[in-house]
Each structure stands twice: as structure tokens, then as C-alpha cells.
Design a protein around this motif. Structure first.
Motif, PDB file in Angstrom:
ATOM      1  N   GLU A 175       0.820  -1.225   0.000  1.00 38.94           N
ATOM      2  CA  GLU A 175       0.000   0.000   0.000  1.00 38.94           C
ATOM      3  C   GLU A 175       0.852   1.273   0.000  1.00 38.94           C
ATOM      4  O   GLU A 175       1.880   1.347   0.675  1.00 38.94           O
ATOM      5  N   ILE A 176       0.387   2.264  -0.757  1.00 39.42           N
ATOM      6  CA  ILE A 176       0.978   3.602  -0.700  1.00 39.42           C
ATOM      7  C   ILE A 176      -0.169   4.590  -0.475  1.00 39.42           C
ATOM      8  O   ILE A 176      -1.270   4.396  -0.999  1.00 39.42           O
ATOM      9  N   ARG A 177       0.055   5.579   0.365  1.00 42.62           N
ATOM     10  CA  ARG A 177      -0.976   6.613   0.603  1.00 42.62           C
ATOM     11  C   ARG A 177      -0.380   7.960   0.241  1.00 42.62           C
ATOM     12  O   ARG A 177       0.619   8.360   0.835  1.00 42.62           O
ATOM     13  N   THR A 178      -0.966   8.599  -0.719  1.00 40.73           N
ATOM     14  CA  THR A 178      -0.466   9.915  -1.142  1.00 40.73           C
ATOM     15  C   THR A 178      -1.506  10.975  -0.753  1.00 40.73           C
ATOM     16  O   THR A 178      -2.665  10.641  -0.513  1.00 40.73           O
ATOM     17  N   PRO A 179      -1.100  12.260  -0.717  1.00 47.33           N
ATOM     18  CA  PRO A 179      -2.044  13.302  -0.292  1.00 47.33           C
ATOM     19  C   PRO A 179      -3.220  13.463  -1.255  1.00 47.33           C
ATOM     20  O   PRO A 179      -3.115  13.125  -2.440  1.00 47.33           O
ATOM     21  N   ILE A 180      -4.296  14.022  -0.726  1.00 50.16           N
ATOM     22  CA  ILE A 180      -5.485  14.250  -1.549  1.00 50.16           C
ATOM     23  C   ILE A 180      -5.329  15.536  -2.360  1.00 50.16           C
ATOM     24  O   ILE A 180      -5.913  15.678  -3.420  1.00 50.16           O
ATOM     25  N   ILE A 181      -4.515  16.466  -1.862  1.00 51.99           N
ATOM     26  CA  ILE A 181      -4.257  17.684  -2.638  1.00 51.99           C
ATOM     27  C   ILE A 181      -2.861  17.614  -3.254  1.00 51.99           C
ATOM     28  O   ILE A 181      -1.935  17.058  -2.660  1.00 51.99           O
ATOM     29  N   GLU A 182      -2.768  18.157  -4.452  1.00 50.88           N
ATOM     30  CA  GLU A 182      -1.481  18.177  -5.172  1.00 50.88           C
ATOM     31  C   GLU A 182      -1.382  19.492  -5.934  1.00 50.88           C
ATOM     32  O   GLU A 182      -2.392  20.163  -6.193  1.00 50.88           O
ATOM     33  N   ASP A 183      -0.163  19.826  -6.343  1.00 47.28           N
ATOM     34  CA  ASP A 183       0.084  20.943  -7.249  1.00 47.28           C
ATOM     35  C   ASP A 183      -0.718  20.686  -8.541  1.00 47.28           C
ATOM     36  O   ASP A 183      -0.589  19.605  -9.139  1.00 47.28           O
ATOM     37  N   THR A 184      -1.500  21.673  -8.976  1.00 47.99           N
ATOM     38  CA  THR A 184      -2.344  21.491 -10.166  1.00 47.99           C
ATOM     39  C   THR A 184      -1.531  21.060 -11.389  1.00 47.99           C
ATOM     40  O   THR A 184      -2.006  20.282 -12.220  1.00 47.99           O
ATOM     41  N   ASN A 185      -0.289  21.555 -11.485  1.00 53.82           N
ATOM     42  CA  ASN A 185       0.540  21.230 -12.651  1.00 53.82           C
ATOM     43  C   ASN A 185       0.786  19.736 -12.803  1.00 53.82           C
ATOM     44  O   ASN A 185       0.996  19.243 -13.910  1.00 53.82           O
ATOM     45  N   LEU A 186       0.778  19.014 -11.675  1.00 56.95           N
ATOM     46  CA  LEU A 186       0.995  17.561 -11.745  1.00 56.95           C
ATOM     47  C   LEU A 186      -0.044  16.928 -12.668  1.00 56.95           C
ATOM     48  O   LEU A 186       0.278  16.090 -13.515  1.00 56.95           O
ATOM     49  N   PHE A 187      -1.297  17.320 -12.500  1.00 55.23           N
ATOM     50  CA  PHE A 187      -2.371  16.717 -13.303  1.00 55.23           C
ATOM     51  C   PHE A 187      -2.382  17.280 -14.729  1.00 55.23           C
ATOM     52  O   PHE A 187      -2.634  16.553 -15.682  1.00 55.23           O
ATOM     53  N   LYS A 188      -2.093  18.587 -14.838  1.00 62.48           N
ATOM     54  CA  LYS A 188      -2.076  19.193 -16.180  1.00 62.48           C
ATOM     55  C   LYS A 188      -1.049  18.489 -17.053  1.00 62.48           C
ATOM     56  O   LYS A 188      -1.291  18.186 -18.209  1.00 62.48           O
ATOM     57  N   ARG A 189       0.148  18.236 -16.468  1.00 60.09           N
ATOM     58  CA  ARG A 189       1.238  17.701 -17.278  1.00 60.09           C
ATOM     59  C   ARG A 189       1.171  16.187 -17.471  1.00 60.09           C
ATOM     60  O   ARG A 189       1.887  15.641 -18.299  1.00 60.09           O
ATOM     61  N   SER A 190       0.339  15.485 -16.712  1.00 59.48           N
ATOM     62  CA  SER A 190       0.259  14.029 -16.887  1.00 59.48           C
ATOM     63  C   SER A 190      -1.039  13.628 -17.588  1.00 59.48           C
ATOM     64  O   SER A 190      -1.021  13.007 -18.653  1.00 59.48           O
ATOM     65  N   ILE A 191      -2.162  14.044 -17.024  1.00 59.41           N
ATOM     66  CA  ILE A 191      -3.459  13.665 -17.611  1.00 59.41           C
ATOM     67  C   ILE A 191      -3.645  14.401 -18.944  1.00 59.41           C
ATOM     68  O   ILE A 191      -4.220  13.860 -19.888  1.00 59.41           O
ATOM     69  N   GLY A 192      -3.122  15.633 -19.012  1.00 66.49           N
ATOM     70  CA  GLY A 192      -3.169  16.388 -20.268  1.00 66.49           C
ATOM     71  C   GLY A 192      -4.081  17.598 -20.189  1.00 66.49           C
ATOM     72  O   GLY A 192      -5.209  17.495 -19.700  1.00 66.49           O
ATOM     73  N   GLU A 193      -3.586  18.736 -20.703  1.00 67.87           N
ATOM     74  CA  GLU A 193      -4.314  20.016 -20.632  1.00 67.87           C
ATOM     75  C   GLU A 193      -5.649  19.988 -21.364  1.00 67.87           C
ATOM     76  O   GLU A 193      -6.564  20.701 -21.019  1.00 67.87           O
ATOM     77  N   THR A 194      -5.728  19.160 -22.427  1.00 62.49           N
ATOM     78  CA  THR A 194      -6.950  19.229 -23.240  1.00 62.49           C
ATOM     79  C   THR A 194      -7.922  18.089 -22.929  1.00 62.49           C
ATOM     80  O   THR A 194      -8.860  17.844 -23.669  1.00 62.49           O
ATOM     81  N   THR A 195      -7.686  17.380 -21.845  1.00 62.03           N
ATOM     82  CA  THR A 195      -8.615  16.298 -21.494  1.00 62.03           C
ATOM     83  C   THR A 195      -9.803  16.881 -20.723  1.00 62.03           C
ATOM     84  O   THR A 195      -9.694  17.957 -20.137  1.00 62.03           O
ATOM     85  N   ASP A 196     -10.916  16.136 -20.722  1.00 62.86           N
ATOM     86  CA  ASP A 196     -12.103  16.590 -19.984  1.00 62.86           C
ATOM     87  C   ASP A 196     -11.771  16.786 -18.512  1.00 62.86           C
ATOM     88  O   ASP A 196     -12.206  17.747 -17.887  1.00 62.86           O
ATOM     89  N   ILE A 197     -10.999  15.842 -17.953  1.00 65.22           N
ATOM     90  CA  ILE A 197     -10.702  15.910 -16.520  1.00 65.22           C
ATOM     91  C   ILE A 197     -10.030  17.241 -16.187  1.00 65.22           C
ATOM     92  O   ILE A 197     -10.480  17.961 -15.287  1.00 65.22           O
ATOM     93  N   VAL A 198      -8.984  17.594 -16.920  1.00 67.60           N
ATOM     94  CA  VAL A 198      -8.246  18.817 -16.595  1.00 67.60           C
ATOM     95  C   VAL A 198      -9.011  20.065 -17.034  1.00 67.60           C
ATOM     96  O   VAL A 198      -9.077  21.060 -16.309  1.00 67.60           O
TER      97      VAL A 198
END
Ligand code: HAM
Length: 418
Positions: free
Chosen positions: A38-61
Motif C-alpha cells: 500500500e501507498i498513501r499519497t495526499p489528496i491535494i497536489e500541485d495542479t501542474n501535476l495533473f495538467k502535465r500528466s493527464i493532459g491540458e486538453t482532457t475533460d478531466i483537466v
């Protein structure tokens, strides 16, 4: 009360929490068998983490993240998924240098501001795994075998595992160009959303649910038919390993995922009883993400299952049976028996057995009803006569069989059932 839970969020009441705990318990046991920790990571993160991985043009971001500025004006987001956080943690905590290969699992809430409907919430929960540090197709196969084993262990039946390959970034770029070329003459027949996708995220047109788009997509080239030699070889090996290990799957050549980090193998598990939100889980490889975030180049693959959707397709009784521990309800007649039973509660609890009693001098019938409501596995009935003989009547609630046993043997008998 005029304050309600935020739209798209839900309380999990104790009654439902039993099923949640059963799912989590079975998941932990299954993950353990495959060597995931098991790994437990924080619920809040720097927004850039998601922008740069999931992608700026995805519905999620673009539309679904809960993003705010903290007091120092930093942009923070509630995690919409966990893969990006785990890649960050893998690099930040030096796993790429120390261990290289790791197998992690996680259980926890995710947040997406989607339109709520059955099986779609704004705070939902995922159970997932990420194996980082290998590009072997045997790892893809193991992750898929684990996914299927977990669903079997949860007694979920009737699901379909769909797989596809998107290829490496170069394959994807070539494919996107090819798709744009082919779709160019069909723009008028595509829905408005797909016209937008054509510019921003052309692959997503392939999994549009609109009938008019589906007709056009049918005629379009497929990612898996346009792979380079390495990616084609990897995909062929995966399919043959799955066949050799008797894991049923179906190839879905139009399966693309809503997150940009995927490379190579992608997959989804669907269940027909779920309607439009039919994915219980999904995942794939993201072989470039670790390097993209500054870590040592490493292949990686994982999946996440939506817990709320798992609950919609599972049978609470079967789930509970899988993780059933003895739960004893003491039904007593008379004050001396009550006092004696009260003392026994503590002895059982000290040995990890869940034990219960009434506090309101209820009739025997009402006590039996209460035991039923609590889903007690056993009822221990103690009347004045039994007490005099040093015996107790133990009823197995599943089989309805009952037998008199010595009070001193109660603990031993119940431990046999745990
Ligand atoms: P995902 O497809 O976005 O993938 O989500 C995985 C699962 O989470 C879905 O199949 C669904 O069961 C559940 N889910 C997603 N959104 C909602 C929602 N709004 N309400 C209820 N359930 C939802 C990922 O999140 C990737 N991180 C999976 C992964 C792990 N890929 C590689 N590693």
C-alpha cells in the motif's frame, strides 16, 4: 436541517460500510498475494501535476478538477485520480534510484466535478494498483490477471475485459495525423463535441457514444493496426500470454482512454448492468510518464476500479460471506443470565470476536430480531436453567442448527469459525 451534503457526494452509512470494508479487505488480500504494497499519497497536489500528466486538453483537466488557490496563491487541486500522484511520489521518494521496480496499491477518494448520475459522483473512490519499473509484457499480463482475480474474489460475474494498444508516442503522433486526414471530410457528420475534439484531442473521437459518430468511426483506421514493430510485438506477446493463462478478453480496437499519459496497452472492464457509465475499472501502460517528470526512464502499468460501481454490480450477501467473521449476539432471559452474558462479552471481545447484547430488557423475540438485523452469525441464548447447568445454547444463524455447549467452551467453539 437546511445544510445538505454537497451535490455528487454521499455519506456511507454503517450498513453500507460493511460492504465497503469487505471490498477493501478482499482487495488487500488479493493485492498481497501478487506482491503489491500500500501507498498513501495526499489528496491535494500541485495542479501542474495533473495538467502535465493527464493532459491540458482532457475533460478531466479542462472541466472537472476542483482547483483553488491557497493563501500563497499556489494552484492546488483535489486529486481526480491517483496515477499521477504515485508517479510523483515514486520519483520524489527516490524509488527510481533505490529499488527501480515497485508494486504499489491504493484505496481512497478521488474528485471530479462531473454531472452526477447513477455510478457517477463528484467524490468517488478508487481501488487501484501501479507497477513501476518494467516494460515486460508478462507484467501487463500479471496486472490483468490480478484485475480479473480481484473481480472473481469479489464474486462479480458477467464482466468483460476489453484490451487495445495505443502504441508508443511516435505511433500515436503518426496515428493522430492519419486519423485527422481521414476524418477531415466527415466533420459535418460528427457531433459538435467531436468537432472540438478534432482540433484538441482527435483520438477521443474514437470512443464517442453518438450514433452518427460511431458510424463514421467504424470506417476509420485503428490504433492497433498501425503500431511500430516493437509495440506490435509487445501487444502480440501480451495476447499470447493471456491466452496461455486462460484469461478471457476481447479486443476493442476503438478503445482509447480519457487520459493522455497512456502508451501501449490500454484496457477497460465493463459490466452490462451499469448502463451508460458501464466501466467498473480501467487502466494501461504509461511508459513515458516517469521520465517526463524527471525520473529514470521506467515502464509502468496500472489500473483503478471505481468502488461505487463495484458495489452496484456486487451482491452484498456474497461479499459479506467472503469476509465473515463470527459475530455473536447474546440473547438472555432473566437478570442473572444477563449479568453472566455481560461478563462473557468481554472475554470474547478480548479474543477479537465481535459480541453484542441488548441494553433495554427486550423480550427474547425482540432480541432475536435485533440479532437478525445485526446480521449476527451466531446467537448465544442464556436462560436461568442453562446458567445453573453451566451451559449455553449456541445457534448458527446460517444453518439454524443449535446445540448446547459448556459455557467455558464458547470461545473455543467460536474461534473455530473465525
Ligand atoms: P479512469 O478510467 O479515469 O482511470 O477511472 C477508473 C475508474 O474509476 C472508472 O472505470 C470508474 O469505475 C471510476 N470512476 C471514474 N470517474 C468516476 C466518477 N465520477 N464517479 C464514480 N466512479 C468513477 C483512472 O483514474 C486511471 N488513474 C487508472 C489507471 C491506473 N491507469 C493506470 N493506472
Amino acid at each position: 436541517m437546511d445544510i445538505k451534503a454537497v451535490r455528487g457526494t454521499k455519506d456511507i452509512n454503517p450498513d453500507e460500510a460493511d460492504s465497503w470494508q469487505a471490498i477493501e479487505h478482499i482487495a488487500r488480500l488479493t493485492f498481497g498475494a501478487y506482491g503489491f504494497k500500500e501507498i498513501r499519497t495526499p489528496i491535494i497536489e500541485d495542479t501542474n501535476l495533473f495538467k502535465r500528466s493527464i493532459g491540458e486538453t482532457t475533460d478531466i483537466v479542462e472541466k472537472e478538477m476542483y482547483t483553488f488557490q491557497d493563501k500563497k496563491m499556489r494552484s492546488i487541486s483535489l486529486r481526480p485520480e491517483a496515477t499521477a500522484s504515485i508517479v510523483r511520489a515514486y520519483i520524489e521518494n527516490g524509488f527510481d534510484k533505490k529499488e527501480g521496480f515497485v508494486k504499489f496499491y491504493y484505496i481512497g477518494p478521488m474528485f471530479r466535478a462531473e454531472r452526477p448520475q447513477k455510478g457517477r459522483l463528484r467524490q468517488f473512490h478508487q481501488i487501484g494498483v501501479e507497477a513501476i519499473g518494467s516494460r515486460s509484457p508478462f507484467l501487463d499480463a500479471e496486472v490483468l490477471l490480478l484485475l480479473s482475480r480481484l473481480l472473481n474474489n469479489l464474486s462479480i460475474e458477467g464482466f468483460t475485459l476489453k484490451i487495445n494498444s495505443l502504441g508508443c508516442p511516435a505511433d500515436r503522433d503518426n496515428f493522430k495525423a492519419l486519423l485527422r486526414k481521414k476524418l477531415k471530410n466527415h466533420l459535418k457528420s460528427l457531433c459538435t463535441e467531436c468537432n472540438r475534439r478534432f482540433e484538441k484531442n482527435v483520438l477521443r473521437i474514437l470512443d464517442c457514444k453518438e450514433e452518427s459518430c460511431r458510424r463514421i468511426v467504424k470506417e476509420m483506421p485503428k490504433t492497433a493496426d498501425n503500431l511500430c514493430r516493437d509495440c506490435d510485438g509487445h501487444y502480440a506477446s501480451l495476447k499470447s500470454i493471456l491466452n496461455e493463462n486462460s484469461l478471457g478478453f476481447s479486443e476493442d480496437k476503438d478503445l482509447v482512454r480519457g487520459l493522455d499519459y497512456y502508451t501501449g496497452t490500454v484496457f477497460e472492464v465493463t459490466h452490462p448492468s451499469l448502463g451508460s457509465q458501464d466501466a467498473i475499472g480501467a487502466g494501461g501502460r504509461y511508459d513515458n510518464l516517469i521520465e517526463q517528470f524527471g525520473g529514470k526512464s521506467a515502464g509502468a502499468i496500472g489500473f483503478a476500479l471505481g468502488v461505487e460501481r463495484l458495489l452496484l454490480v456486487s451482491d452484498p450477501d456474497k461479499l459479506r460471506q467472503k469476509s465473515d467473521k463470527p459475530c455473536v449476539y447474546f440473547a438472555t432471559i432473566g437478570s442473572e443470565s444477563y449479568k453472566a452474558a455481560f461478563g462473557l462479552l468481554e472475554r470474547l471481545r478480548a479474543n477479537g470476536i465481535s459480541a453484542h447484547i441488548d441494553y433495554e430488557s427486550k423480550s427474547l423475540k425482540a432480541q432475536m430480531k435485533q440479532a437478525d438485523r445485526m446480521r449476527a452469525t451466531h446467537v448465544a441464548i442464556l436462560g436461568e436453567d442453562e446458567l445453573k447447568k453451566g451451559e449455553i445454547l449456541l445457534r448458527d444463524m446460517k444453518t439454524s442448527a443449535q446445540k448446547s455447549i459448556k459455557i467455558e467452551d464458547l470461545l473455543k467453539t467460536l474461534l473455530k469459525h473465525s
